[in-house]
Scaffold this motif. Sequence first.
Motif, PDB file in Angstrom:
ATOM      1  N   SER A 182       7.113  13.756   3.703  1.00  0.00           N
ATOM      2  CA  SER A 182       8.218  12.801   3.565  1.00  0.00           C
ATOM      3  C   SER A 182       9.347  13.135   4.521  1.00  0.00           C
ATOM      4  N   GLY A 183       9.612  14.411   4.716  1.00  0.00           N
ATOM      5  CA  GLY A 183      10.667  14.807   5.650  1.00  0.00           C
ATOM      6  C   GLY A 183      10.332  14.432   7.083  1.00  0.00           C
ATOM      7  N   ILE A 184       9.044  14.539   7.429  1.00  0.00           N
ATOM      8  CA  ILE A 184       8.622  14.179   8.776  1.00  0.00           C
ATOM      9  C   ILE A 184       8.734  12.676   8.981  1.00  0.00           C
ATOM     10  N   MET A 185       8.308  11.895   7.998  1.00  0.00           N
ATOM     11  CA  MET A 185       8.341  10.440   8.130  1.00  0.00           C
ATOM     12  C   MET A 185       9.761   9.901   8.136  1.00  0.00           C
ATOM     13  N   ASP A 186      10.710  10.639   7.533  1.00  0.00           N
ATOM     14  CA  ASP A 186      12.093  10.172   7.449  1.00  0.00           C
ATOM     15  C   ASP A 186      12.937  10.554   8.660  1.00  0.00           C
ATOM     16  N   ARG A 187      12.334  11.243   9.618  1.00  0.00           N
ATOM     17  CA  ARG A 187      13.087  11.629  10.801  1.00  0.00           C
ATOM     18  C   ARG A 187      13.570  10.396  11.559  1.00  0.00           C
ATOM     19  N   ARG A 241       9.684   1.043  11.076  1.00  0.00           N
ATOM     20  CA  ARG A 241       9.058   2.366  11.093  1.00  0.00           C
ATOM     21  C   ARG A 241       7.623   2.290  10.594  1.00  0.00           C
ATOM     22  N   MET A 242       6.837   3.251  11.023  1.00  0.00           N
ATOM     23  CA  MET A 242       5.447   3.305  10.590  1.00  0.00           C
ATOM     24  C   MET A 242       5.355   3.793   9.152  1.00  0.00           C
ATOM     25  N   SER A 243       4.414   3.238   8.416  1.00  0.00           N
ATOM     26  CA  SER A 243       4.100   3.785   7.099  1.00  0.00           C
ATOM     27  C   SER A 243       3.221   5.019   7.275  1.00  0.00           C
ATOM     28  N   PHE A 244       3.042   5.781   6.207  1.00  0.00           N
ATOM     29  CA  PHE A 244       2.215   6.990   6.304  1.00  0.00           C
ATOM     30  C   PHE A 244       0.765   6.626   6.636  1.00  0.00           C
ATOM     31  N   ILE A 259      -4.398  14.098  22.516  1.00  0.00           N
ATOM     32  CA  ILE A 259      -3.017  13.928  22.995  1.00  0.00           C
ATOM     33  C   ILE A 259      -2.055  13.814  21.815  1.00  0.00           C
ATOM     34  N   THR A 260      -2.264  14.604  20.772  1.00  0.00           N
ATOM     35  CA  THR A 260      -1.303  14.626  19.677  1.00  0.00           C
ATOM     36  C   THR A 260       0.022  15.178  20.180  1.00  0.00           C
ATOM     37  N   PRO A 261       1.139  14.849  19.521  1.00  0.00           N
ATOM     38  CA  PRO A 261       2.459  15.280  20.006  1.00  0.00           C
ATOM     39  C   PRO A 261       2.546  16.791  20.180  1.00  0.00           C
ATOM     40  N   ASN A 262       3.189  17.211  21.274  1.00  0.00           N
ATOM     41  CA  ASN A 262       3.313  18.639  21.561  1.00  0.00           C
ATOM     42  C   ASN A 262       4.146  19.364  20.519  1.00  0.00           C
ATOM     43  N   LYS A 263       5.186  18.722  20.014  1.00  0.00           N
ATOM     44  CA  LYS A 263       6.079  19.366  19.059  1.00  0.00           C
ATOM     45  C   LYS A 263       5.764  18.955  17.624  1.00  0.00           C
ATOM     46  N   GLY A 264       4.643  18.357  17.421  1.00  0.00           N
ATOM     47  CA  GLY A 264       4.277  17.934  16.073  1.00  0.00           C
ATOM     48  C   GLY A 264       2.794  17.706  15.973  1.00  0.00           C
ATOM     49  N   PHE A 265       2.389  17.146  14.892  1.00  0.00           N
ATOM     50  CA  PHE A 265       0.978  16.929  14.637  1.00  0.00           C
ATOM     51  C   PHE A 265       0.732  15.535  14.078  1.00  0.00           C
ATOM     52  N   LEU A 266       1.805  14.824  13.725  1.00  0.00           N
ATOM     53  CA  LEU A 266       1.689  13.503  13.140  1.00  0.00           C
ATOM     54  C   LEU A 266       2.383  12.492  14.046  1.00  0.00           C
ATOM     55  N   VAL A 267       1.660  11.447  14.420  1.00  0.00           N
ATOM     56  CA  VAL A 267       2.248  10.380  15.228  1.00  0.00           C
ATOM     57  C   VAL A 267       3.044   9.485  14.285  1.00  0.00           C
ATOM     58  N   CYS A 268       4.329   9.784  14.150  1.00  0.00           N
ATOM     59  CA  CYS A 268       5.163   9.067  13.187  1.00  0.00           C
ATOM     60  C   CYS A 268       6.060   8.029  13.847  1.00  0.00           C
TER      61      CYS A 268
END
Length: 512
Positions: A182-187, A241-244, A259-268
Amino acid sequence: MLAKVRSSVLHGIDAKEVTVEVDIANSGLPTLSIVGLPDAAVRESIKRVKNALTNSGFKFPSTRITVNLAPAGIRKEGPSFDLPIALGILAATGQLDADKLADIFVCGELSLDGSVKSLSGILSRVINMHSKGLNKCLIPYRNRWEASLVKNMTVLPVRNLRETVSILNGEIQINSPNIDISGIMDREPDDTLDLSDVKGHAHIKRGLEIAAAGGHNVLLIGSPGSGKTMLAKRMMTILPRMSFEEAIESTKIHSIAGITPNKGFLVCQRPFRCPHHSISYSGLIGGGRPPGPGEISLAHNGVLFLDELTEFHRNILEMLRQPLEDGTITVSRSLGSIKYPARFMLVAAMNPCPCGNFTHPKKECNCTVPMIQRYLGKISGPLLDRIDMHLEVPPLNYNELSEDNHSESSRKIRSRVVQARETQKKRYNKDHICNALLNPRQIQDHCILTDEAKEIFKLAILELNFSGRAYDKILKLGRTIADMDGGDLIDADSIAEAIGYRSLDRRMWLSF
């Protein structure tokens, strides 16, 4: 002795279970053979596994070893079977308790020193095996966060072969990674780009807002330097915004492509793909060996921006017709076909003529009518029909460029877009459907015109000779405009504005 390890192989956006069976014969020449339709990368794992075992301090058996990758009818590709094969050999030779491998999913590529390297497509693999009833997985350490996106799955990330065996034997206790989804999706999204940066072009911003509210495809037409690319790149800032669920879908595709994000793991954040016009067929549509996702699949749940649309090869552009209609793309090869999701918003930009000055108020156009016809003819009628909105972007004058008045921010516009999407969500009782995706029956049920709007629409159809697909596109656009204005029915103003967004259908470009 026989040992079995459960693993998987990628197949499009999903994965299929593969059982790695390792048999150690008591007699015969010392060989290691792999059967079950392995490709070159899988066959080469023989040498990687042997060196990884010996360099990690384990004994490699000097006898006949047969590795079967079942089911045999599925082609096995990639180095992900290194770790399962190594653990299968250890279990078959008694160096590891075979019962420890009964209810665990394993995948990983081995280096010659025994270290475990990261893999692509981990999320798809873990989701597939979790659906098979497994709730524990051994995966490369660098893939730990991506695998942790799957709920109720115990993730055991490993750095090397020796550590893997110690974890299985209970000598080392590790905790499954814990993430705050939830914290990642709310960024907050990146605010580097904003529509308030664009001066003037109020009607273009209105058009982009309508496109974002209904999920409509857009074509921007204007002379060079009029701001088409600048406007297109800020389309992302006004989309909801994208849903989960959407984030998981996009992450699976990007993970398969590596090609997942370098500083993350979820394409949010919604993807924005901008391929060059020299892109190949397989680069845009997907392909290769094994067939991987192309740009249109990487843009799933986001925006595909095609700048200088007429410079793309016509055959490549024609391949956009299926995904624009169905939201999927099928890559067919001799060994079978793979379907990738491709539900994206198409935003394209082009000049009105070869020199670009046909609609410029001050610069002279040197193109003849046949030249302009050939230029516009690079985009076929069926493809043009699938683009909902045609927005003409005029060049700005000095007063507009030098004004200090700031226009609306992307955040304020996005709030109206979200409100319109919520209206559509309640009407259709579905999470991921917008007006642009309505089928013919839904258009009949929900795109209802007032009497005055019917007269205007009838006159436009008779005078401008719209195609059947353009007829539906205008109704969908009218529905979106009415949603933004809070109307239950599509009134005369809404349908008139929708008709105005079909400029190329009016053939106005060749009227001098």
